[in-house]
Design an enzyme around this catalytic site. Sequence first.
Site, mmCIF file in Angstrom:
data_model
loop_
_atom_site.group_PDB
_atom_site.id
_atom_site.type_symbol
_atom_site.label_atom_id
_atom_site.label_comp_id
_atom_site.label_asym_id
_atom_site.label_seq_id
_atom_site.Cartn_x
_atom_site.Cartn_y
_atom_site.Cartn_z
ATOM 1 N N GLU A 181 -3.465 9.476 -4.604
ATOM 2 C CA GLU A 181 -4.202 10.159 -3.544
ATOM 3 C C GLU A 181 -4.108 9.308 -2.295
ATOM 4 O OE1 GLU A 181 -6.047 11.325 -7.405
ATOM 5 O OE2 GLU A 181 -5.987 9.358 -6.448
ATOM 6 N N TYR B 122 5.475 7.530 1.228
ATOM 7 C CA TYR B 122 5.528 8.184 -0.076
ATOM 8 C C TYR B 122 6.579 9.296 -0.093
ATOM 9 C CZ TYR B 122 1.108 5.657 -0.508
ATOM 10 O OH TYR B 122 0.142 4.693 -0.512
#
Length: 155
Positions: free
Chosen positions: A99, A111
């Site tokens: 998260e 990411y």
Amino acid sequence: MSLADIDGVMVVERLSFPTTWSRQAFVHEVTANTHARYFVARAGRQVVGYGGMWLILDEAHVTNIAVHPDWRGRGIGEALMRRLMDCARSYGITRMTLEVRVSNHAAQNLYVKLGFRPAGIRKGYYTDTHEDALIMWLDPIPGGPADAGGEDPCP
């Protein structure tokens, strides 16, 4: 990460997050949580970053990753993430999740660069600001067998 690293980790933690993990939480992760794997990045003796995850069945859940503000933009976060990915792969883990704050575009960009894809939102996930979290998944973890130059990627 070892117990000796935790003072340095706490410095990075306080400089990186509005609400921090406690020292005791990190102690527990490195001494008692058999599912946890944590790594630090150093410049000399100084801890300049750290990252950790939990290995659960065929999934790795990135619990936290942070780089000291003075050391950001130098590839340390990416190196830590790649180490986590190599470690997970060495255990036969095929999927990874995390998260990230919806406002943290720099982390999201990293990411995505590594292959993670958005998969949902956790409303009000961060209790300090009630900010939403973007859930991201990497499936499968890319690459072949972990290769750390002969070094165990996940001691």
